[in-house]
Design an enzyme around this catalytic site. Sequence first.
Site, PDB file in Angstrom:
ATOM      1  N   GLY A  75       0.851  -1.177   0.000  1.00 38.90           N
ATOM      2  CA  GLY A  75       0.000   0.000   0.000  1.00 38.90           C
ATOM      3  C   GLY A  75       0.888   1.229   0.000  1.00 38.90           C
ATOM      4  N   THR A  76       0.330   2.336  -0.431  1.00 40.96           N
ATOM      5  CA  THR A  76       1.231   3.472  -0.647  1.00 40.96           C
ATOM      6  C   THR A  76       0.962   4.703   0.207  1.00 40.96           C
ATOM      7  OG1 THR A  76      -0.004   3.709  -2.673  1.00 40.96           O
ATOM      8  CG2 THR A  76       2.182   2.806  -2.849  1.00 40.96           C
ATOM      9  N   THR A  77       0.260   5.724  -0.295  1.00 41.87           N
ATOM     10  CA  THR A  77       0.345   7.026   0.368  1.00 41.87           C
ATOM     11  C   THR A  77      -0.810   7.318   1.332  1.00 41.87           C
ATOM     12  OG1 THR A  77       1.403   7.764  -1.639  1.00 41.87           O
ATOM     13  CG2 THR A  77       0.743   9.461  -0.086  1.00 41.87           C
TER      14      THR A  77
ATOM     15  N   LYS B 238      -7.086   1.748   3.078  1.00 44.62           N
ATOM     16  CA  LYS B 238      -5.856   1.818   3.873  1.00 44.62           C
ATOM     17  C   LYS B 238      -5.991   2.700   5.114  1.00 44.62           C
ATOM     18  CE  LYS B 238      -3.574   2.685   0.037  1.00 44.62           C
ATOM     19  NZ  LYS B 238      -2.485   2.987  -0.893  1.00 44.62           N
TER      20      LYS B 238
ATOM     21  N   ALA C 288       3.195   4.451  -7.832  1.00 41.90           N
ATOM     22  CA  ALA C 288       2.558   3.489  -6.938  1.00 41.90           C
ATOM     23  C   ALA C 288       1.358   4.076  -6.203  1.00 41.90           C
ATOM     24  CB  ALA C 288       3.568   2.967  -5.927  1.00 41.90           C
TER      25      ALA C 288
END
Lengths: 272, 233
Positions: free
Chosen positions: A44-46, A77, A219
């Site tokens: 998972g990213t930001t 997320k 991403a």
Amino acid sequence: MLPADYLTPGSSSFNDFLAKQAPQLLPSARAGGTQSAADLAPHGTTIVAATFPGGVVMAGDRRATMGNVIAQRDIQKVYPADEYSCVGIAGSAGLAVEMVRLFQVELEHYEKIEGATMSTDGKANRLSTLIRGNLAMAMQGLAVVPLFAAFDLQVQTGRIFSYDVTGGRYEEQAFHTVGSGSMFARGSLKKLYREDLTERDCITVTVQALYDAADDDSATGGPDLTRRIFPVVNIVTADGYRAVSEEDVAVIADEVIGARMVRPDGPAASLT
Amino acid sequence: MTAPFYVSPEQLMKDRADFARKGIARGRSVIVVQYADGIAFVAENPSQALHKISEIYDRIGFAAVGRYNEFENLRIAGVRLADLRGYSYDRSDVTGRGLANAYAQTLGTIFSSGGEKPYEVELFVAEVADASEEDQIYRLTYDGSVADVATHAVMGGQAEQVEAYLAEHYTPGLGLDAAIRLAAAALASNDGEEARVIEPGTLEVAVLDRTRALPRKFKRLPEAAIAAALADA
């Protein structure tokens, strides 16, 4: 018959109880091997978080990646931790989601056993402990880096905590970002953030920051206009935790996108 | 060498049961009553800190009478059991019936094992469902027997007379305030003689409210809310 350990007085921590009763269920129980496992599972990213007078907003993009592949377009997320806090996660997605579940039970368990809510610093420290338990996995490339935001009822303000993979805990002022697109999001927040934001403007600022992150980081997922997938936005105020509805986020996202049609780099900040 | 006295099993169990019952009868009663939107627990408890009524899980509440240290132990064990089950399976897999069974086994084993003294406690385990017909209320006694009760029940000190009052005045579909008033009146009833006065501050009230938006349906009512419910007759 309840096992004797259940009836033995002890810690109010669910994590401690789990470690004794069913250690195989701990997220960190799978450590083994020495090679990197970084490419085996989605990442998972930001995540971005920002405070405003009366609360704190946390938002996360919806993309999970595995190397160059987009593993999921609509992953969540940002999660509630308890009634007055939320937690966002960057890093190895499966582990992170499991750690969030453990953290949620940890807070609820304490609340039920003690008959009182844990202090904000207590919650932040418990999360540290959980991340520290994951260090062996982090060294194999399966790091989990959360961002924790809470409304502190004692001081009546929103607070943000960031973490490193060793469980180090740092309180942040005003705003913070984690994940692969975090440096772009933070640059954006630096220019857009001000202390007197309203709740709605604060949401707009976080959506702008995620747009800028997606603009420069492959991403991080930008707003998906064809599928109508927009960031997950959570708010914590004195009234407690609340997830902003998809429709409300869509309205704000559409405004942001509309303005970017005219100026793709987003709103211009003044020079002085 | 002296031979040990022979005590028949009947006598042994009777003595243990008498012992437990005496301990339980010393305390004040706890009432569980179904109302339109859920299940209410009402207890006479002057302490604001030591609770007789607690949350176990999303839809499951717990109430107890008797020895505090014993039922507190059982409560914590129940929370641990529910949280571990919910974490390793799913939140929807934690049921009141499973919990009642675990308590029954525990109390039964302690009651019939020779060494320890029996627990001097009685418990309610209640689970609120989406519809009132599916609500479940279990009553567990010191010897591990379980009873599935409907609409309302009482345990503790003056259980019989409180139960009699409650049975006479209970009507299905009560509002929450009416249910609290009924329970308070039942606790205050005094076997035909003049009723005692119960102050709102000495009542502990909590509900499992099926209309609550959050997954956790348990809510403890503050003293002001109890006073308001009692006042508006």
